[in-house]
Every structure is written in C-alpha cells, then in structure tokens.
Design a protein around this motif. Sequence first.
Motif: not given
Length: 349
Positions: A154-155, A180, A182, A187, A189, A322-323
């Motif tokens: 996620l990052d 990012v 929802r 999520v 990205i 955040s994600a």
Amino acid sequence: MFVKNTWYVAAWSHEVGPDALFSRVVTGSPVVMYRKEDGTIVALEDRCCHRGAPLSVGRREGDCVRCMYHGLKFDSAGACVEAPAQQRIPERAKIKRYPVVERHRWIWIWMGDPALANPDAIPDTHWLDDPAWRCLPGYIHYHVNYLLICDNLLDFSHLPFVHPTSLGGSEDYAKVQPKVERIENGVRITRWVLNTDVPPFAAAVKDWPGKVDRWNIYDFTLPGILLMDSGVAPAANGAREGTRVDAAEFRGCQALTPETETSTHYFFAHPHNFALDRPEVTRSVHQSVVAAFDEDRDIITAQQRNLSLDPDFEMMPFGIDSALSQFRWVVNQRLEEENQARQPSAKES
C-alpha cells in the motif's frame, strides 16, 4: 483473526493436478483440494472427522478420498460414505466442504458462511490468461503476518530504497505523493512520476530514448488483492492523458492469503502486452518481479522479527501512511461486522 466471508486465492490451477491430493492451510484451517474425474475442483477440510488425520496423505478413489489412518471414505460433498467393519455410519460423520471457483488460472476459496459465497464477487483477473497478455505464475511463502505485507504493497515509496536495481528507479519516485481514494472494500492508489529515469526492470526489456513517465494505478481490496495498471512511456508523450505510445504496460495481479497469524501465501503475476512473441521478455519481467519480492520478504521478515521483540511497540504514523491506515480500517470494520454477526442477540440469550 481473519475475515472469513470473502474469496481467497488458494492455489494456482497448475498446483492441483488431475490425480493428486493437494494440501494448503488457509486462514488457519487445513484444506485438501483435488479434481473430480470431470476436472472440477473440490476443497474439503483436510482433517478426518474420526481422529483428525489429514486426508491429504490419504488415497483418491474416483471422486472420493479415503483416510489412510482408519480407512474412512468421504465423497466430494464431505460426507463419510464408508467405514470399514461398520455398516451404520453416524449422521454427523462429515467434514466441511468449502465453496471453490477456478477462474483465470487462480483457484478461489470461501472460508466463511457458504450461503454468502457469491462467485460474482470474485475480482476480475482475466489478464492472467488473456491471449493479449503474457505472464508467468509466481508464489512466495512468508513467515510474517499478512497485514505487514499489505502495508508494504500500500506504500510504494519504498521502491527506490528496497528495490534500487529491480523495480525501484530513482529516488524522485518516493517524493511524489500518491492520490488515495476509498473504494468498496478497499482503496485505489494513483501515482504518476514524470520525466524520471527508466527503472532497471523496464530498461532490461525495451529500448528507451531518454527520460520516461511512469505510473502505478491500483486497487487494493479485501482480503488482500492488488490489481494494478502500471507502466512506463517516453516522457512528455501524453501517457498521463491516455496516449500510451511506445509504452511498456503491465497488469499486476497479486493476492495475499493468510496461512496462520504469522505466515502468508503470496500469489502474483505481472502480465505485459508488448513483445508477446518473445518469451525471454516475459521471463525477464517475471525474474525482476521475483527478485524484488524476495527483497520485500527480507525486509518485512526482519521487521516482523523486530516487532516480536516488543509487543508494546507502537508504529508512528507518517503522511505516507494514508492508504495503509484506510485499508486497516476496512479490515477492522469487516472483522467487527463478522464478530457481531456471530454473537447471539439479546433476545436469543
């Protein structure tokens, strides 16, 4: 605790042969898979109801499987249909049968309430066997909790530091803040890096005139499924506006399936739509991904080992998280919903 009412990837299609019994632990439960004589997949609890011996070390008999401890025979629905030296078989002599769907080279399994297993909810991964794309199958076993791998995926700001000679590229990639959003169950990205150096994996499979524009756009949804549109195109050539001329495009398909609280199955492929007549390109792309994912495993395994030394350690959040934070919130919400659904109501109690 794991989310149960969701589809997990249990295996690649080629892992379950026409005659063998294939075992795998999914969300803490042992599962045995095999193909019926018509080729369809069966997934049963890999634990005989008699004394708990694994059926995966048993014997195939047509569409049935026999436990080789005391000889009980189970049909493809999980019912005991034969017990040596015993004519009457107890009605409760059965094992779980899990809903299972084979689609686009992945075998999906539902570990929760069978009544809720809707095949239409399985994510679209058609790139895995679409003739317009090419890829090789990948699998890695991790000795870490699956959520730490989710955090990693996620990052992508870690790419230049963990993967400098494979997927990474220059450090300006890490300086770009992704968008990012929802979406249902997860999520989305979006990250664009413009006028950057060609990452090593792309340089290995295609000639580039100079700087490039690079993108990674992906959905990350429950239980841990990453579906990504990514690629590289000559800089200032309109890729961000949708004109992907002379580009190298990919459709990453990745799936995390918890084995236990401290181990994870990782299924992946990186389909590409260029140089389809050159198998060496497919092998090069695949090997770059495998090398990078091995690098991920090294750092995440070291992280898990470090975290286990101090269970009270609290990770400090940064803006780049955040994600991660949003996805963990989605996981926790689903776990809470399933937990509440299992609790008896006040009226019942």
